[in-house]
Structure formats: structure tokens, C-alpha cells
Design a protein around this motif. Structure first.
Motif, PDB file in Angstrom:
ATOM      1  N   ILE A 181      17.421 -19.802  -5.473  1.00 33.84           N
ATOM      2  CA  ILE A 181      18.736 -19.575  -6.058  1.00 33.84           C
ATOM      3  C   ILE A 181      19.750 -20.568  -5.508  1.00 33.84           C
ATOM      4  CG2 ILE A 181      19.545 -17.823  -4.407  1.00 33.84           C
ATOM      5  CD1 ILE A 181      20.831 -16.385  -6.768  1.00 33.84           C
ATOM      6  N   ASP A 182      19.630 -20.922  -4.228  1.00 32.72           N
ATOM      7  CA  ASP A 182      20.489 -21.955  -3.634  1.00 32.72           C
ATOM      8  C   ASP A 182      20.268 -23.279  -4.357  1.00 32.72           C
ATOM      9  OD1 ASP A 182      22.009 -23.601  -2.065  1.00 32.72           O
ATOM     10  OD2 ASP A 182      21.320 -22.757  -0.176  1.00 32.72           O
ATOM     11  N   LEU A 183      19.018 -23.612  -4.593  1.00 33.44           N
ATOM     12  CA  LEU A 183      18.663 -24.858  -5.270  1.00 33.44           C
ATOM     13  C   LEU A 183      19.171 -24.852  -6.709  1.00 33.44           C
ATOM     14  CD1 LEU A 183      16.942 -27.497  -4.909  1.00 33.44           C
ATOM     15  CD2 LEU A 183      15.041 -26.232  -5.888  1.00 33.44           C
ATOM     16  N   GLU A 184      18.997 -23.733  -7.421  1.00 33.14           N
ATOM     17  CA  GLU A 184      19.432 -23.645  -8.810  1.00 33.14           C
ATOM     18  C   GLU A 184      20.951 -23.781  -8.919  1.00 33.14           C
ATOM     19  OE1 GLU A 184      17.877 -23.188 -11.802  1.00 33.14           O
ATOM     20  OE2 GLU A 184      15.926 -23.465 -10.878  1.00 33.14           O
ATOM     21  N   LEU A 185      21.683 -23.131  -8.017  1.00 33.18           N
ATOM     22  CA  LEU A 185      23.140 -23.139  -8.100  1.00 33.18           C
ATOM     23  C   LEU A 185      23.746 -24.467  -7.691  1.00 33.18           C
ATOM     24  CD1 LEU A 185      24.146 -19.612  -6.733  1.00 33.18           C
ATOM     25  CD2 LEU A 185      24.394 -20.453  -9.061  1.00 33.18           C
ATOM     26  N   PHE A 186      23.302 -24.994  -6.549  1.00 26.49           N
ATOM     27  CA  PHE A 186      23.991 -26.143  -5.969  1.00 26.49           C
ATOM     28  C   PHE A 186      23.196 -27.437  -6.015  1.00 26.49           C
ATOM     29  CE2 PHE A 186      25.621 -22.296  -3.869  1.00 26.49           C
ATOM     30  CZ  PHE A 186      26.933 -22.379  -4.294  1.00 26.49           C
ATOM     31  N   GLY A 187      21.957 -27.400  -6.494  1.00 26.50           N
ATOM     32  CA  GLY A 187      21.174 -28.614  -6.639  1.00 26.50           C
ATOM     33  C   GLY A 187      20.665 -29.137  -5.307  1.00 26.50           C
ATOM     34  N   ALA A 188      20.070 -30.321  -5.338  1.00 23.54           N
ATOM     35  CA  ALA A 188      19.534 -30.925  -4.112  1.00 23.54           C
ATOM     36  C   ALA A 188      19.282 -32.406  -4.358  1.00 23.54           C
ATOM     37  CB  ALA A 188      18.242 -30.234  -3.677  1.00 23.54           C
ATOM     38  N   GLU A 189      19.465 -33.181  -3.301  1.00 26.21           N
ATOM     39  CA  GLU A 189      19.105 -34.591  -3.345  1.00 26.21           C
ATOM     40  C   GLU A 189      17.598 -34.743  -3.189  1.00 26.21           C
ATOM     41  OE1 GLU A 189      20.619 -37.549  -3.821  1.00 26.21           O
ATOM     42  OE2 GLU A 189      22.390 -36.413  -4.452  1.00 26.21           O
ATOM     43  N   SER A 245      15.565 -33.866   0.127  1.00 23.98           N
ATOM     44  CA  SER A 245      16.393 -33.103   1.075  1.00 23.98           C
ATOM     45  C   SER A 245      15.740 -31.798   1.482  1.00 23.98           C
ATOM     46  CB  SER A 245      17.768 -32.821   0.457  1.00 23.98           C
ATOM     47  OG  SER A 245      17.639 -32.017  -0.699  1.00 23.98           O
ATOM     48  N   GLN A 246      14.719 -31.357   0.716  1.00 26.13           N
ATOM     49  CA  GLN A 246      14.007 -30.133   1.045  1.00 26.13           C
ATOM     50  C   GLN A 246      12.506 -30.394   0.978  1.00 26.13           C
ATOM     51  OE1 GLN A 246      15.284 -26.636  -1.016  1.00 26.13           O
ATOM     52  NE2 GLN A 246      17.426 -27.259  -1.078  1.00 26.13           N
ATOM     53  N   PRO A 247      11.736 -29.687   1.771  1.00 23.38           N
ATOM     54  CA  PRO A 247      10.285 -29.901   1.774  1.00 23.38           C
ATOM     55  C   PRO A 247       9.692 -29.729   0.384  1.00 23.38           C
ATOM     56  CG  PRO A 247      10.936 -28.501   3.608  1.00 23.38           C
ATOM     57  CD  PRO A 247      12.151 -28.678   2.756  1.00 23.38           C
ATOM     58  N   GLY A 248       8.923 -30.717  -0.059  1.00 21.75           N
ATOM     59  CA  GLY A 248       8.261 -30.651  -1.346  1.00 21.75           C
ATOM     60  C   GLY A 248       9.161 -30.951  -2.525  1.00 21.75           C
ATOM     61  N   HIS A 249      10.429 -31.345  -2.263  1.00 15.76           N
ATOM     62  CA  HIS A 249      11.373 -31.620  -3.349  1.00 15.76           C
ATOM     63  C   HIS A 249      11.473 -33.124  -3.531  1.00 15.76           C
ATOM     64  CE1 HIS A 249      14.335 -30.168  -6.146  1.00 15.76           C
ATOM     65  NE2 HIS A 249      15.174 -31.110  -5.749  1.00 15.76           N
ATOM     66  N   PHE A 250      10.817 -33.657  -4.571  1.00 15.40           N
ATOM     67  CA  PHE A 250      10.711 -35.098  -4.742  1.00 15.40           C
ATOM     68  C   PHE A 250      11.690 -35.646  -5.780  1.00 15.40           C
ATOM     69  CE2 PHE A 250       6.485 -33.459  -3.544  1.00 15.40           C
ATOM     70  CZ  PHE A 250       6.388 -34.063  -2.301  1.00 15.40           C
ATOM     71  N   MET A 251      12.301 -34.794  -6.551  1.00 13.73           N
ATOM     72  CA  MET A 251      13.250 -35.247  -7.564  1.00 13.73           C
ATOM     73  C   MET A 251      14.624 -34.666  -7.269  1.00 13.73           C
ATOM     74  SD  MET A 251      11.897 -37.204  -9.874  1.00 13.73           S
ATOM     75  CE  MET A 251      13.065 -37.017 -11.203  1.00 13.73           C
ATOM     76  N   ARG A 252      15.659 -35.426  -7.615  1.00 15.73           N
ATOM     77  CA  ARG A 252      17.003 -34.903  -7.500  1.00 15.73           C
ATOM     78  C   ARG A 252      17.200 -33.826  -8.558  1.00 15.73           C
ATOM     79  NH1 ARG A 252      22.766 -38.164  -7.970  1.00 15.73           N
ATOM     80  NH2 ARG A 252      24.070 -36.328  -7.727  1.00 15.73           N
ATOM     81  N   GLN A 253      17.774 -32.691  -8.168  1.00  9.38           N
ATOM     82  CA  GLN A 253      18.007 -31.600  -9.113  1.00  9.38           C
ATOM     83  C   GLN A 253      19.496 -31.332  -9.222  1.00  9.38           C
ATOM     84  OE1 GLN A 253      15.496 -28.162  -8.893  1.00  9.38           O
ATOM     85  NE2 GLN A 253      17.086 -26.779  -9.653  1.00  9.38           N
ATOM     86  N   ARG A 254      19.983 -31.312 -10.442  1.00  5.56           N
ATOM     87  CA  ARG A 254      21.387 -31.025 -10.685  1.00  5.56           C
ATOM     88  C   ARG A 254      21.598 -29.522 -10.694  1.00  5.56           C
ATOM     89  NH1 ARG A 254      24.753 -32.610 -16.062  1.00  5.56           N
ATOM     90  NH2 ARG A 254      26.855 -32.445 -15.193  1.00  5.56           N
ATOM     91  N   GLY A 255      22.602 -29.052  -9.959  1.00  3.71           N
ATOM     92  CA  GLY A 255      22.841 -27.617  -9.846  1.00  3.71           C
ATOM     93  C   GLY A 255      23.553 -27.044 -11.055  1.00  3.71           C
ATOM     94  N   LEU A 256      23.389 -25.745 -11.262  1.00  4.64           N
ATOM     95  CA  LEU A 256      24.035 -25.064 -12.375  1.00  4.64           C
ATOM     96  C   LEU A 256      25.552 -25.086 -12.252  1.00  4.64           C
ATOM     97  CD1 LEU A 256      21.721 -21.954 -12.792  1.00  4.64           C
ATOM     98  CD2 LEU A 256      21.707 -24.061 -14.104  1.00  4.64           C
ATOM     99  N   VAL A 257      26.054 -25.098 -11.017  1.00  8.19           N
ATOM    100  CA  VAL A 257      27.497 -25.193 -10.795  1.00  8.19           C
ATOM    101  C   VAL A 257      28.041 -26.465 -11.430  1.00  8.19           C
ATOM    102  CG1 VAL A 257      29.213 -25.618  -8.999  1.00  8.19           C
ATOM    103  CG2 VAL A 257      27.611 -23.743  -8.744  1.00  8.19           C
ATOM    104  N   ASP A 258      27.322 -27.565 -11.256  1.00  2.57           N
ATOM    105  CA  ASP A 258      27.743 -28.843 -11.829  1.00  2.57           C
ATOM    106  C   ASP A 258      27.596 -28.833 -13.349  1.00  2.57           C
ATOM    107  OD1 ASP A 258      28.736 -31.471 -11.574  1.00  2.57           O
ATOM    108  OD2 ASP A 258      26.719 -32.275 -11.822  1.00  2.57           O
TER     109      ASP A 258
END
Length: 444
Positions: free
Chosen positions: A206-214, A217-230
Motif C-alpha cells: 500500500i505504501d508503494l501503491e500510494l507513494f511510488g518508488a524509485e 529503492s526497495q528489494p526486488g523493485h527494478f522499475m520506477r513506479q508512479r504512485g497513486l497520489v501523483d
């Protein structure tokens, strides 16, 4: 709402600088890249809203760059540019996923209009992806006191342009419908409406979905994800089942509600967005605060503009109207004649408590429409739990009074966030009298 971020990728340095200057004067934010490889690196870091990409470039050409975007950043719209009258390149680019194609020299005013139209399409596409299959359950059907009051409350809140709204009501009353109606009345026509159910996602997700991630920046996260807030920037973010939000995420949400800024994990600077937050819950948040299951400061921040949605059992006048509405709706879906209801069936509908509220009624009418298309629905065709109720006209005076009394107490408790002292004052009785009545009526 933040300005659009445009990335221009073209090897003609003077053209890029001149175009970027003009776009900045118009209110856009621009990044410049003079070859394909640098353009991809900038895009991966900045994730622009729209890309202007030249087809003919040395080294990594425009079609190769476009292929990279479709693989790595498929949500970013790309507009192709070329000084060559090459129809084949244009056709190839459009087949590969470019959203449009402009020939040099181009009219800057027309290009600016195209950029704005492309961003509008991008916003709508983002909304569709997150809201697919989440269609409105029902319109505001009904003439009961409760639904009339709800309409008035929605208009009042819309006029206030409140930025944080808390919807309270039982499961199935239509909180998502109210959220969409508030969004429709307050926001611009093309503004995004983004919904997330806090009960369906684990804490990290839910943190990832709301605020995204570079990226990385997180284990196993290879693509930048745009958050729902944005994605909801300029529109409405609907947080359903807010009472189920993990406590670790609640602190981050509180900061966002107070400042309208947030920091993407992996980035050092904060971002600012213009988002209206509508939260919804079927839980007693005041009690959750007392039980240390919900942050008190977040509850106070959310509860600035509360809106209570009445349960279906308090809207007797609306039950038959809703049943007929759904019957007509499902008949249109199946291209058949709508089901109808005999008098005794309507009596049983009026007497049933509808614990699942409007959603339960909708599901029942859909099931009956599938099994008995075009038929008159008699009592023996209803589910057992509805057949077991005693129609209201057969109740004794004492039973009828108890039903009314029970509903009044439930309504007062809901409007007072479960606080018995305030509910008793609202009902004009003492707290002890309220407790005695609740015990007699089987209310916890």
C-alpha cells in the motif's frame, strides 16, 4: 496542479533550446537531451509526462528510443518529430505505440495544443487502468428523508471545496458512489479519480501503491513506479476502508494530508501535488483510536468534514424504487424484459434488514434477473433469509416500536462516532437510559 514535464530528445541543439525556451514561457517544465541514449537515461530518472522524440538521430535513432520507452516506460506518451517527409517512418512509429507525429517545421501553438491534449489522454488512460471494473453501483435513486439529506450534504460539501472528507457508513451503502459524486461536483471534467482499497493490500504494497518508488529503492523493485497520489494530481484520491490502513502507513498519510507533499522512496526531495482526499470507513474510528488501532491525530485530520451515509433499512421508501431500477438495468444488459415483483414480495423487501445494504439488493436483483428473466418474482423465489422475515404489516405495535427505536439508536451512535454520551444527548435521554435500551434491544 503541477506543470507538465516535457522531455525533448533531438540532436538539433539550437532547435531543442529554442523549443524548450518557448515551452517554458508557456508554463511547461522541460528537459533536454541531444541523443537517444541520454534521453533514455533522463526519462528513467525524471519519468516525464510527455516526450517529444526526433526520428532521425545518429547512434540510437528515434525508433530504437521509442522501442525502449514502450518496454521500460510504457505509460509515458511519445510524440515523434521529423524534418523528413517519410510516411513509412510515421506509420512504423504509430504502430510501435507513438501517440502522434509532427513534421518539422511545426507550428508551436499547434504543438502546445497537442501536448495538452496528449496529457489529457494520459490522465484518462491512467484513470481507466486503475478504475476498470469499478463502475458505479447505483445512482442516487430514492425519495426518502435519508437520501434527500445525503444529496443536500453532498451539495454543501461541494460548495465548501473541502480538501479532506470522511465518508462513514455500513458495508454496501454506496460510499464509492458518494465519493464519485463529490468528485464530479467539485473537480474539473477531465480531473482524475483514483481509488485504492486499503484493506486489500499489505503494508509494504500500500505504501508503494500510494507513494511510488524509485528503481532499486526497495528489494526486488527494478522499475520506477508512479504512485497513486501523483496520478491523482489535480483530482480526487479515494481511500476506501481507511480503518484497515496499516499504522506504519498512517503516519505518512497524515504528513501528506497536512502538507500535500510526500517523498518517493529513493528520492531526497519532496513532491507537492494538488489532491482532494476522500476517505471511507465502515468501522467506528473513534473506538479504533481508543483501542490503539488507529492514530488519533489522523482521525482528527480526516474527521474535519464527516459525511454519514444512511443504511438501506432506514430508507424504506427507496427499496422498491431501487429494486425496479436494478431490474430495468439488468434487463437492458441481457436484452430482455425486466423482472417484476408481486405485492407480498415487496412487503418482504420492506421488512428485511438488508445487512449488505444496496449492494446486497443489487446482487439479489441481478441473480433473480438471470434465473427468472421477465418473470413475476413471488415470495417462494426469494432467498431463505428473506422468506424468514415477518412482513412489517404483521408486526405487533410493540415489535414495530422496537424496530423504530433500534434504528434511531443505531443512527444516533453512527452520527456520534459510537460515543454513547453524545448519542444519548442527541436522543434526549440519559446515558444510563441509553445503555438500558441498548441492552433490551440487543445492541452492543
Amino acid at each position: 496542479m503541477r506543470n507538465l514535464n516535457i522531455l525533448i530528445i533531438d540532436d538539433e541543439i539550437n532547435l531543442v533550446r529554442s523549443l524548450a525556451f518557448t515551452l517554458r514561457q508557456t508554463g511547461f517544465e522541460c528537459r533536454e537531451a541531444h541523443n537517444g541514449r541520454v534521453g533514455c537515461q533522463l526519462a528513467e530518472k525524471e519519468q516525464p509526462d510527455v516526450v517529444l522524440l526526433d526520428i532521425r538521430m545518429p547512434g540510437m535513432n528515434g525508433l530504437e528510443v521509442l522501442e525502449w520507452f514502450r518496454t521500460e516506460l510504457p505509460d509515458v506518451p511519445v510524440i515523434m518529430m521529423s524534418a523528413f517527409d517519410d510516411t513509412q517512418d510515421a506509420v512504423t512509429a504509430m504502430k510501435m505505440g507513438a501517440v502522434d507525429y509532427v513534421a518539422k517545421p511545426f507550428d508551436v501553438d499547434e504543438l502546445i495544443l497537442l501536448l495538452k491534449e496528449t496529457e489529457t489522454r494520459r490522465r484518462l488512460d491512467s484513470e481507466v487502468r486503475y478504475l476498470r471494473e469499478r463502475t458505479t453501483d447505483f445512482d442516487f435513486i430514492g425519495n426518502s428523508v435519508g437520501i434527500k439529506q445525503l444529496r443536500a450534504d453532498i451539495d454543501r460539501i461541494a460548495e465548501s471545496n473541502a480538501q479532506t472528507i470522511l465518508l462513514r457508513g455500513e458495508t454496501g451503502v454506496g460510499k464509492a458512489v458518494v465519493a464519485r459524486e463529490l468528485h464530479r461536483k467539485i473537480s474539473a471534467e477531465d480531473a482524475p479519480f483514483v481509488e485504492v482499497n486499503c484493506a486489500t493490500l499489505p503494508e509494504r504494497q500500500i505504501d508503494l501503491e500510494l507513494f511510488g518508488a524509485e528503481r532499486g529503492s526497495q528489494p526486488g523493485h527494478f522499475m520506477r513506479q508512479r504512485g497513486l497520489v501523483d496520478i491523482a494530481d489535480g483530482g480526487t484520491l479515494f481511500l476506501d476502508e481507511i480503518g484497515e490502513m496499516p499504522t506504519a502507513v498512517q503516519a505518512k498519510l497524515l504528513h501528506f494530508l497536512e502538507t500535500h507533499t510526500y517523498r518517493v522512496p529513493g528520492q531526497k526531495t519532496e513532491r507537492r501535488v494538488d489532491v482532494r482526499v476522500v476517505a471511507a470507513t465502515n468501522k467506528d474510528l473513534a473506538r479504533a483510536v481508543e483501542e490503539s488501532q488507529f492514530r488519533q491525530d489522523l482521525f482528527f485530520r480526516l474527521n474535519v468534514v464527516p459525511l454519514d451515509i444512511p443504511p438501506l433499512r432506514t430508507r424504506e421508501k427507496d427499496i422498491e424504487l431501487l429494486a425496479m431500477y436494478f431490474a430495468a438495468r439488468f434487463a437492458r444488459t441481457s436484452s430482455g424484459k425486466p423482472i417484476s415483483f408481486e405485492g407480498r414480495t415487496r412487503d418482504f423487501f420492506q421488512s428485511y434488514a438488508w445487512p449488505g445494504n444496496v449492494r446486497e439488493l443489487k446482487n439479489l436483483i441481478e441473480r433473480l434477473s438471470i434465473i427468472y428473466p421477465g418473470e413475476v418474482i413471488t415470495v417462494d423465489l426469494l432467498p431463505t433469509e428473506i422468506q424468514m422475515v415477518k412482513p412489517q404489516d404483521a408486526l405487533s405495535i410493540e415489535e414495530s416500536m422496537e424496530t423504530v427505536e433500534r434504528d434511531l439508536i443505531r443512527e444516533a451512535l453512527m452520527r456520534c462516532s459510537g460515543k454513547k454520551g453524545l448519542a444519548a444527548e442527541r436522543l434526549g435521554i440519559s446515558r444510563h437510559a441509553l445503555k438500558r435500551k441498548m441492552h433490551r434491544l440487543g445492541l452492543s
